[in-house]
Design a protein around this motif. Sequence first.
Motif, PDB file in Angstrom:
ATOM      1  N   ILE A   1       0.829  -1.205   0.000  1.00  0.00           N
ATOM      2  CA  ILE A   1       0.000   0.000   0.000  1.00  0.00           C
ATOM      3  C   ILE A   1       0.865   1.258   0.000  1.00  0.00           C
ATOM      4  CG2 ILE A   1      -1.979  -1.090   1.119  1.00  0.00           C
ATOM      5  CD1 ILE A   1      -1.019   0.091   3.736  1.00  0.00           C
ATOM      6  N   SER A   2       0.336   2.311  -0.607  1.00  0.00           N
ATOM      7  CA  SER A   2       1.049   3.584  -0.666  1.00  0.00           C
ATOM      8  C   SER A   2       1.011   4.262   0.701  1.00  0.00           C
ATOM      9  CB  SER A   2       0.406   4.482  -1.717  1.00  0.00           C
ATOM     10  OG  SER A   2       1.030   5.745  -1.755  1.00  0.00           O
ATOM     11  N   VAL A   3       2.167   4.748   1.145  1.00  0.00           N
ATOM     12  CA  VAL A   3       2.282   5.394   2.460  1.00  0.00           C
ATOM     13  C   VAL A   3       3.009   6.723   2.303  1.00  0.00           C
ATOM     14  CG1 VAL A   3       3.241   5.232   4.800  1.00  0.00           C
ATOM     15  CG2 VAL A   3       2.328   3.181   3.679  1.00  0.00           C
ATOM     16  N   ARG A   4       2.454   7.754   2.961  1.00  0.00           N
ATOM     17  CA  ARG A   4       3.115   9.057   3.028  1.00  0.00           C
ATOM     18  C   ARG A   4       3.317   9.406   4.499  1.00  0.00           C
ATOM     19  NH1 ARG A   4       1.108  14.926   2.311  1.00  0.00           N
ATOM     20  NH2 ARG A   4      -0.966  14.012   2.478  1.00  0.00           N
ATOM     21  N   VAL A   5       4.547   9.709   4.886  1.00  0.00           N
ATOM     22  CA  VAL A   5       4.859  10.053   6.268  1.00  0.00           C
ATOM     23  C   VAL A   5       5.196  11.543   6.339  1.00  0.00           C
ATOM     24  CG1 VAL A   5       6.371   9.660   8.244  1.00  0.00           C
ATOM     25  CG2 VAL A   5       5.714   7.743   6.777  1.00  0.00           C
ATOM     26  N   LEU A   6       4.485  12.268   7.196  1.00  0.00           N
ATOM     27  CA  LEU A   6       4.751  13.689   7.423  1.00  0.00           C
ATOM     28  C   LEU A   6       5.586  13.812   8.687  1.00  0.00           C
ATOM     29  CD1 LEU A   6       1.140  15.049   6.756  1.00  0.00           C
ATOM     30  CD2 LEU A   6       3.001  14.719   5.125  1.00  0.00           C
ATOM     31  N   SER A   7       6.701  14.509   8.592  1.00  0.00           N
ATOM     32  CA  SER A   7       7.596  14.620   9.739  1.00  0.00           C
ATOM     33  C   SER A   7       8.140  16.037   9.862  1.00  0.00           C
ATOM     34  CB  SER A   7       8.759  13.637   9.591  1.00  0.00           C
ATOM     35  OG  SER A   7       9.800  14.205   8.824  1.00  0.00           O
ATOM     36  N   PRO A   8       8.751  16.381  11.004  1.00  0.00           N
ATOM     37  CA  PRO A   8       9.382  17.700  11.136  1.00  0.00           C
ATOM     38  C   PRO A   8      10.487  17.936  10.122  1.00  0.00           C
ATOM     39  CG  PRO A   8       9.083  16.685  13.295  1.00  0.00           C
ATOM     40  CD  PRO A   8       8.760  15.637  12.281  1.00  0.00           C
ATOM     41  N   ASP A   9      11.037  16.866   9.565  1.00  0.00           N
ATOM     42  CA  ASP A   9      12.130  16.983   8.591  1.00  0.00           C
ATOM     43  C   ASP A   9      11.649  16.906   7.144  1.00  0.00           C
ATOM     44  OD1 ASP A   9      14.065  17.150  10.630  1.00  0.00           O
ATOM     45  OD2 ASP A   9      14.071  14.967  10.820  1.00  0.00           O
ATOM     46  N   GLY A  10      10.340  16.901   6.932  1.00  0.00           N
ATOM     47  CA  GLY A  10       9.815  16.813   5.578  1.00  0.00           C
ATOM     48  C   GLY A  10       8.936  15.591   5.383  1.00  0.00           C
ATOM     49  N   GLU A  11       8.630  15.279   4.122  1.00  0.00           N
ATOM     50  CA  GLU A  11       7.741  14.163   3.807  1.00  0.00           C
ATOM     51  C   GLU A  11       8.528  12.991   3.234  1.00  0.00           C
ATOM     52  OE1 GLU A  11       4.354  15.195   1.464  1.00  0.00           O
ATOM     53  OE2 GLU A  11       3.976  17.065   2.545  1.00  0.00           O
ATOM     54  N   PHE A  12       8.046  11.783   3.555  1.00  0.00           N
ATOM     55  CA  PHE A  12       8.636  10.553   3.035  1.00  0.00           C
ATOM     56  C   PHE A  12       7.543   9.774   2.315  1.00  0.00           C
ATOM     57  CE2 PHE A  12      11.175  11.879   6.589  1.00  0.00           C
ATOM     58  CZ  PHE A  12      12.485  11.571   6.229  1.00  0.00           C
ATOM     59  N   PHE A  13       7.846   9.318   1.120  1.00  0.00           N
ATOM     60  CA  PHE A  13       6.882   8.561   0.321  1.00  0.00           C
ATOM     61  C   PHE A  13       7.407   7.147   0.117  1.00  0.00           C
ATOM     62  CE2 PHE A  13       6.361  12.989  -0.737  1.00  0.00           C
ATOM     63  CZ  PHE A  13       4.988  13.164  -0.760  1.00  0.00           C
ATOM     64  N   GLY A  14       6.500   6.174   0.174  1.00  0.00           N
ATOM     65  CA  GLY A  14       6.939   4.803  -0.037  1.00  0.00           C
ATOM     66  C   GLY A  14       5.789   3.826  -0.026  1.00  0.00           C
ATOM     67  N   ILE A  15       6.140   2.554   0.200  1.00  0.00           N
ATOM     68  CA  ILE A  15       5.174   1.460   0.194  1.00  0.00           C
ATOM     69  C   ILE A  15       5.271   0.732   1.532  1.00  0.00           C
ATOM     70  CG2 ILE A  15       4.437  -0.653  -0.980  1.00  0.00           C
ATOM     71  CD1 ILE A  15       4.156   1.852  -2.689  1.00  0.00           C
ATOM     72  N   GLY A  16       4.124   0.313   2.055  1.00  0.00           N
ATOM     73  CA  GLY A  16       4.097  -0.402   3.322  1.00  0.00           C
ATOM     74  C   GLY A  16       3.287  -1.677   3.242  1.00  0.00           C
ATOM     75  N   GLU A  17       3.324  -2.418   4.354  1.00  0.00           N
ATOM     76  CA  GLU A  17       2.540  -3.651   4.443  1.00  0.00           C
ATOM     77  C   GLU A  17       1.041  -3.348   4.459  1.00  0.00           C
ATOM     78  OE1 GLU A  17       3.492  -6.437   7.577  1.00  0.00           O
ATOM     79  OE2 GLU A  17       5.454  -5.490   7.815  1.00  0.00           O
ATOM     80  N   ASP A  18       0.257  -4.316   3.957  1.00  0.00           N
ATOM     81  CA  ASP A  18      -1.200  -4.144   3.925  1.00  0.00           C
ATOM     82  C   ASP A  18      -1.779  -3.967   5.326  1.00  0.00           C
ATOM     83  OD1 ASP A  18      -1.132  -4.382   1.217  1.00  0.00           O
ATOM     84  OD2 ASP A  18      -1.775  -6.484   1.158  1.00  0.00           O
ATOM     85  N   GLY A  19      -1.191  -4.625   6.325  1.00  0.00           N
ATOM     86  CA  GLY A  19      -1.763  -4.605   7.671  1.00  0.00           C
ATOM     87  C   GLY A  19      -1.798  -3.241   8.313  1.00  0.00           C
ATOM     88  N   ILE A  20      -1.075  -2.281   7.765  1.00  0.00           N
ATOM     89  CA  ILE A  20      -1.048  -0.932   8.340  1.00  0.00           C
ATOM     90  C   ILE A  20      -2.436  -0.299   8.339  1.00  0.00           C
ATOM     91  CG2 ILE A  20      -0.084   1.393   8.058  1.00  0.00           C
ATOM     92  CD1 ILE A  20       2.408   0.070   6.834  1.00  0.00           C
ATOM     93  N   VAL A  21      -3.267  -0.694   7.370  1.00  0.00           N
ATOM     94  CA  VAL A  21      -4.605  -0.076   7.272  1.00  0.00           C
ATOM     95  C   VAL A  21      -5.470  -0.415   8.484  1.00  0.00           C
ATOM     96  CG1 VAL A  21      -4.552  -0.047   4.753  1.00  0.00           C
ATOM     97  CG2 VAL A  21      -5.578  -2.003   5.944  1.00  0.00           C
ATOM     98  N   ASN A  22      -5.102  -1.411   9.263  1.00  0.00           N
ATOM     99  CA  ASN A  22      -5.878  -1.774  10.449  1.00  0.00           C
ATOM    100  C   ASN A  22      -5.459  -0.980  11.687  1.00  0.00           C
ATOM    101  OD1 ASN A  22      -7.226  -3.888   8.993  1.00  0.00           O
ATOM    102  ND2 ASN A  22      -5.410  -5.184   9.275  1.00  0.00           N
TER     103      ASN A  22
END
Length: 571
Positions: free
Chosen positions: A520-541
């Motif tokens: 699944i597509s994942v976007r992480v927002l952080s104090p140092d900027g944004e990170f884009f990537g792919i994660g495991e399906d289970g994260i949606v839970n």
Amino acid sequence: MTVSDQEIKTIEKYALQNAVKYGKAPQMGAVMGKVMGECPHLRPFAKEVSAQIKNVIDEISRGDPDEWNQRLEEIAPELIEELCTKKEPVKGLKPLDVKEGEKVVMRFAPNPNGPPTLGSTRGIVVNSEYVKKYNGTFIVRFDDTDPQIKRPMMEAYDWYVDDCRWLGAEPDMVVKASDHLDTYYRYAEKLIELNRAYVCFCEGGEFKGYKDSKQPCPHRDHLVEQNMEYWDNMLAGKYDEKQAVLRIKTDIQHPDPALRDFGAFRIVKTPHPRPEIADRYVVWPLLDFEGAIEDHELGMTHIIRGKDLMDSEKRQKYIYDYLGWEYPRTTHWGRIKIHELGKLSTSDIRKAIEEGKYSGWDDPRLPTIRAFRRRGIKADAIRKFMIDMGVGETDISVSLDSLYSENRKIIDPVSNRYFFVWDPVKVMISGAPSFNARPPLHPTEDRGIREIDVRADPHLLICQKDTENMKVGDKIRLKDLYNIEIESLDPFRAQYLGDSVEDIKKEKMRIVHWVPENGISVRVLSPDGEFFGIGEDGIVNELNNTVQFERFGFCRIDSVSPDVVAYFTHR
């Protein structure tokens, strides 16, 4: 600017204390720091003060340790006692001076021109903690009597109360100063009747000239009846902004210019943002006057304030003395410098949000409690962080790492682990069978497993940074999956080597994490900027939960549709 005799004595006592403590001539920087801490009104005149400190140090340097000790004993024996007392660092809150049977009343008094920041949270936590300790009353009082420069935000009133509740600091009473203008007027008139207040028509620069030369302005000696007439004209809106100011009479010869005939009310014709107030009033109290009256009216027993506000306390005590009131017991604390947060003020943040530099008050780059909440920082961690700092006049310099350490203790045992690959690189693996990876949800807690189906000869994703030092022939362990050997870097290909755990140490394999190409597509927002990537399906839970992305850090899952958006918590 001339340094007064009283200020020279302050310089001398701290210079002597430094000399006695170290047995040598006083150090300029140490003495300057002590003097400016006690006399903040001197800060604009650092050059003149430095010259005076040098004169005092030169004089002291001609003496010897016995003479220093004797002179310090004469002028400031309490500093001798301070040197003789070994101070052990104490975490937590020291006891309050509470009289037997006394009902403790304390307050936190923000200007609601934005939500609470981590810095202002110290006042929320410490005051509420003291009240809990003494079974007292905790009041949140909004000092919202500046509708022009520090203009209140309507949303901020609710934000403050909501954040207080979240922090475990539920207020017993919420007060808005803008509801009490008529009360302030009543006390202003009382002071005019006592001939302790007068209406001044001087322009700002003109009055400063009188004040700096310790001379009364031409309006200071008007009769009470005249001042009452001028006051009524102010209330009726007959004067323009800055045309008239109500001042409190003090000692016009006072050595501290900040205490000479300070302003209590000014004319502001900008409507207040609260619709029930709007343009009902055109005369507004300045903070020192408003705070003094509110603290009395609310029965405040104890006040904790910054040591930089000592002049405010001295100004307010004139009002208390004139009206025959007893001033609350006051404790001062030093400034907090949190390394990672910089010097953004609430006004700066508000402007930057309006300009589109931040997405809102909960942008993860901001030091607001709303941002920390959204990132997954727990209230208990913030409370402990603030309480451990204690209450003292020494300025404190801390790192967010201390807060993160406390938060980690809370979230680590309950945060499930998942793979997240940022800046992904595709690896084609040949010779691999279909495989059902079963990594644990937590490395030490018995929380079950997560299943990741991997088809035969798959395309997997790994982080770009993990490929930077790879070369053909390297043997790699894909965490909780199997072993591979790099066959080609462009295109990126690898050969399946089996799943033997024993080979990891024998072959000195690097271990990297991975995800299937169809994750699944994942976007992480952080104090140092944004990170884009792919994660495991289970994260949606894990919506609204804090998880740990392995080899990346803890994150709070903020949304899962259409894609996952996570807020970075800390490592």
